[in-house]
Enzyme design. Sequence first.
Site, PDB file in Angstrom:
ATOM      1  N   ASN A  10     -14.815  -2.859   2.831  1.00 26.04           N
ATOM      2  CA  ASN A  10     -14.427  -2.878   1.422  1.00 26.04           C
ATOM      3  C   ASN A  10     -14.401  -4.339   1.006  1.00 26.04           C
ATOM      4  O   ASN A  10     -13.452  -5.054   1.318  1.00 26.04           O
ATOM      5  CB  ASN A  10     -13.046  -2.228   1.267  1.00 26.04           C
ATOM      6  N   LYS A  12     -13.991  -5.573  -1.805  1.00 25.70           N
ATOM      7  CA  LYS A  12     -13.111  -5.841  -2.963  1.00 25.70           C
ATOM      8  C   LYS A  12     -13.864  -6.726  -3.959  1.00 25.70           C
ATOM      9  O   LYS A  12     -15.092  -6.629  -4.044  1.00 25.70           O
ATOM     10  CB  LYS A  12     -11.781  -6.451  -2.503  1.00 25.70           C
ATOM     11  N   GLU A 167      -4.016   3.909   4.624  1.00 26.98           N
ATOM     12  CA  GLU A 167      -3.822   2.472   4.486  1.00 26.98           C
ATOM     13  C   GLU A 167      -2.384   2.189   4.057  1.00 26.98           C
ATOM     14  O   GLU A 167      -2.062   2.287   2.862  1.00 26.98           O
ATOM     15  CB  GLU A 167      -4.779   1.904   3.431  1.00 26.98           C
ATOM     16  N   GLY A 173      -4.130  -6.767   3.715  1.00 26.49           N
ATOM     17  CA  GLY A 173      -4.300  -8.175   3.382  1.00 26.49           C
ATOM     18  C   GLY A 173      -3.107  -9.032   3.756  1.00 26.49           C
ATOM     19  O   GLY A 173      -3.011 -10.188   3.335  1.00 26.49           O
TER      20      GLY A 173
HETATM   21  P1  PGA Z   1      -7.543  -5.679   4.732  1.00 25.48           P
HETATM   22  O1  PGA Z   1      -7.828  -4.606   3.565  1.00 25.48           O
HETATM   23  O2  PGA Z   1      -8.422  -5.294   5.890  1.00 25.48           O
HETATM   24  O3  PGA Z   1      -7.931  -7.011   4.135  1.00 25.48           O
HETATM   25  O4  PGA Z   1      -6.091  -5.587   5.075  1.00 25.48           O
HETATM   26  C1  PGA Z   1      -8.030  -3.250   3.841  1.00 25.48           C
HETATM   27  C2  PGA Z   1      -8.264  -2.511   2.547  1.00 25.48           C
HETATM   28  O5  PGA Z   1      -7.623  -2.825   1.530  1.00 25.48           O
HETATM   29  O6  PGA Z   1      -9.110  -1.578   2.488  1.00 25.48           O
END
Ligand code: PGA
Length: 249
Positions: A10, A12, A167, A173
Amino acid sequence: MARTKFVAGNWKMHGGLAVNLSLLNALRGGMAGVKAQVAVCAPYPYLAQVQSVLAGSPVGWGAQDLSEHAQGAYTGEVAAGMLTEFGCRYAIVGHSERRCYYGDTDDVVAAKFAAALAGGLVPILCIGETLAEREANITAEVVTRQLEAVLNRSGVAALAGAVIAYEPVWAIGTGKTATPAQAQAVHALIRARVARDNAAIGAGVQILYGGSVKPGNAAELFGQADIDGGLIGGASLVAKDFLGICAAA
Ligand code: PGA
């Protein structure tokens, strides 16, 4: 029940034509020996680029959201049919950032899930509790409510064509990963809830873990009985890290 492992990136709201190109080429070139199913979910404007670089490779792709409508006067929205024109196989729905910042309620998420399926996409349905909800010991209630919004609207059969991603919002994050045991416990309850409506679909549905997955913690997480891979944010932007996670799967 042997479920295929699945690693989905992802991105983002990250990327640019130049950095995407080197990342996509590295992924394309790094798939030898990877047994897991792999995909990347990119920002809308880059889907044409993703399609042109990844076409014919084992790496699939998708979007990070979509409209609950098929077409119409919905300024700024993107429909499932537009995504499939760019070769998308997947659409993330209900990511916690959409739920927290853009008002995607359980009902909106259920509508987007239905729109994705109707448009020929595989929805990746994200569910998960916030830190406050975990501390209040309502994790099970929250993920069950989020899942039931989709079950009530689309029926359990719809999950045969979908992927679930657990999640925990407090792990996204933040560098704080749920322990493999914490994650496994929630995955097991999600699977049990699906299985209550249909045992075969419950046994077969892929449930990904997301939240600070890295090459160093992926193997242990993915080794849990009900964890079928990961939805990867930050680490999906770095080819070596993402490929390391794919190898772990
Ligand atoms: P992250 O995000 O791996 O940066 O923690 C996961 C997500 O939001 O799908």
